[in-house]
Scaffold this motif. Structure first.
Motif, short mmCIF file in Angstrom:
data_model
loop_
_atom_site.label_atom_id
_atom_site.label_comp_id
_atom_site.label_asym_id
_atom_site.label_seq_id
_atom_site.Cartn_x
_atom_site.Cartn_y
_atom_site.Cartn_z
N MET A 1 0.82 -1.21 0.00
CA MET A 1 0.00 0.00 0.00
C MET A 1 0.86 1.27 0.00
O MET A 1 2.03 1.23 0.41
N PRO A 2 0.29 2.40 -0.41
CA PRO A 2 0.97 3.70 -0.29
C PRO A 2 1.26 4.00 1.18
O PRO A 2 0.57 3.49 2.08
N GLN A 3 2.21 4.86 1.45
CA GLN A 3 2.67 5.11 2.81
C GLN A 3 1.57 5.57 3.75
O GLN A 3 1.46 5.10 4.88
N GLY A 4 0.71 6.51 3.30
CA GLY A 4 -0.36 7.02 4.16
C GLY A 4 -1.34 5.93 4.55
O GLY A 4 -1.66 5.76 5.73
N ALA A 5 -1.81 5.18 3.56
CA ALA A 5 -2.76 4.10 3.83
C ALA A 5 -2.09 2.99 4.64
O ALA A 5 -2.72 2.36 5.51
N LYS A 6 -0.81 2.77 4.38
CA LYS A 6 -0.07 1.73 5.09
C LYS A 6 -0.04 2.00 6.59
O LYS A 6 -0.24 1.10 7.40
N GLN A 7 0.17 3.27 6.97
CA GLN A 7 0.22 3.62 8.39
C GLN A 7 -1.13 3.42 9.06
O GLN A 7 -1.21 2.89 10.17
N VAL A 8 -2.20 3.86 8.39
CA VAL A 8 -3.55 3.71 8.95
C VAL A 8 -3.89 2.24 9.15
O VAL A 8 -4.37 1.83 10.23
N PHE A 9 -3.66 1.43 8.11
CA PHE A 9 -4.01 0.01 8.20
C PHE A 9 -3.11 -0.74 9.19
O PHE A 9 -3.54 -1.74 9.77
N THR A 10 -1.90 -0.25 9.40
CA THR A 10 -1.03 -0.86 10.41
C THR A 10 -1.61 -0.69 11.80
O THR A 10 -1.62 -1.63 12.61
N TYR A 11 -2.14 0.52 12.08
CA TYR A 11 -2.79 0.75 13.38
C TYR A 11 -4.02 -0.14 13.54
O TYR A 11 -4.25 -0.72 14.61
N VAL A 12 -4.83 -0.21 12.48
CA VAL A 12 -6.04 -1.04 12.53
C VAL A 12 -5.68 -2.51 12.75
O VAL A 12 -6.29 -3.21 13.56
N LEU A 13 -4.66 -2.97 12.03
CA LEU A 13 -4.23 -4.37 12.12
C LEU A 13 -3.65 -4.68 13.50
O LEU A 13 -3.89 -5.76 14.06
N THR A 14 -2.93 -3.72 14.07
CA THR A 14 -2.38 -3.91 15.42
C THR A 14 -3.50 -4.03 16.45
O THR A 14 -3.45 -4.90 17.33
N ALA A 15 -4.50 -3.16 16.32
CA ALA A 15 -5.64 -3.23 17.24
C ALA A 15 -6.37 -4.56 17.11
O ALA A 15 -6.76 -5.18 18.12
N ALA A 16 -6.53 -5.03 15.87
CA ALA A 16 -7.20 -6.31 15.64
C ALA A 16 -6.38 -7.46 16.21
O ALA A 16 -6.93 -8.41 16.78
N GLY A 17 -5.05 -7.36 16.08
CA GLY A 17 -4.18 -8.39 16.64
C GLY A 17 -4.25 -8.45 18.15
O GLY A 17 -4.31 -9.54 18.73
N VAL A 18 -4.26 -7.30 18.80
CA VAL A 18 -4.38 -7.24 20.26
C VAL A 18 -5.71 -7.83 20.70
O VAL A 18 -5.78 -8.61 21.67
N ALA A 19 -6.78 -7.49 19.98
CA ALA A 19 -8.11 -8.01 20.31
C ALA A 19 -8.14 -9.54 20.17
O ALA A 19 -8.74 -10.24 20.99
N LEU A 20 -7.48 -10.04 19.12
CA LEU A 20 -7.45 -11.49 18.90
C LEU A 20 -6.69 -12.19 20.01
O LEU A 20 -7.11 -13.26 20.49
#
Length: 215
Positions: free
Chosen positions: A98-117
């Motif tokens: 992904m482009p850098q901006g979208a990459k950063q946003v989705f990284t935060y989302v993915l981290t939150a999902a990982g913690v929840a899992l």
């Protein structure tokens, strides 16, 4: 001091240690097929929670009792968690394109999902071990317990994950860590986690007992 006296501290300590070693061995053996890890983890927490509740149990009897009774639900839940973990891993790979901006946003989302899992994985099997219900309800119960005492959730995550992390990164002490894990590491972790979990679950057991007495 009579070491063979049942009330002796050393006698009680070695008796307790023996149960942890037995539970650790049972968990490792029953987890070898991989697909049975859910059922074996539920059985392990069933026993460690009962140790807090009843103080003394038959490790062999209660482990296999829970393993048999909760096999289907625990295995289905384990498969669901594995699928979710694989999807997160695939998303992690996709984020790299992904482009850098979208990459950063989705990284935060993915981290939150990982913690929840991770939190769900830590709570769902003790919940299955303690309560009878449908899978959807059990997930909602586990989520409720996570948010009921956030401090407990953080502590349980630290107790479970940090020793595993140090085992992987500390090459010098790896043989020591490995010995502890093989002897009683998994069961001891579950027992310490269960100290917090039992305090979350206990009020609901009291309510159930009161309902049975009143009926």
């Amino acid at each position: 001091m009579n070491l063979f006296n049942e009330d002796n501290f050393l006698h009680q300590f070695f008796l307790f240690l023996g149960k942890l070693i037995a539970l650790n061995l049972l968990w490792m053996i029953s987890s070898i097929p991989i697909i049975t890890i859910g059922a074996s983890t539920t059985a392990l927490f069933y026993c460690t929670l009962k140790l807090h509740k009843d103080r003394d149990i038959s490790a062999w009897k209660f482990f296999w009792k829970s393993f048999r009774n909760n096999f289907r639900q625990s295995t289905a839940i384990w498969v669901l968690l594995l699928v979710a973990a694989v999807l997160l891993w695939l998303e992690q790979i996709a984020i790299g394109t992904m482009p850098q901006g979208a990459k950063q946003v989705f990284t935060y989302v993915l981290t939150a999902a990982g913690v929840a899992l991770i939190l769900m994985a830590l709570y769902i099997f003790p919940t299955v071990a303690s309560f009878e219900n449908k899978i959807g309800k059990l997930f909602s119960h586990a989520l409720y317990f996570v948010f009921k005492k956030p401090g407990y959730a953080i502590t349980i995550a630290a107790i479970t994950c940090l020793p595993m992390y140090f085992t992987l990164v500390d090459a010098e002490l790896f043989p020591v860590y490995l010995f502890v894990w093989l002897m009683c590491g998994f069961s001891l972790t579950a027992y310490v986690d269960s100290w917090f979990l039992w305090r979350l679950f206990r009020p609901f057991f009291k309510e159930k007992e009161s309902e049975e007495i009143s009926s």
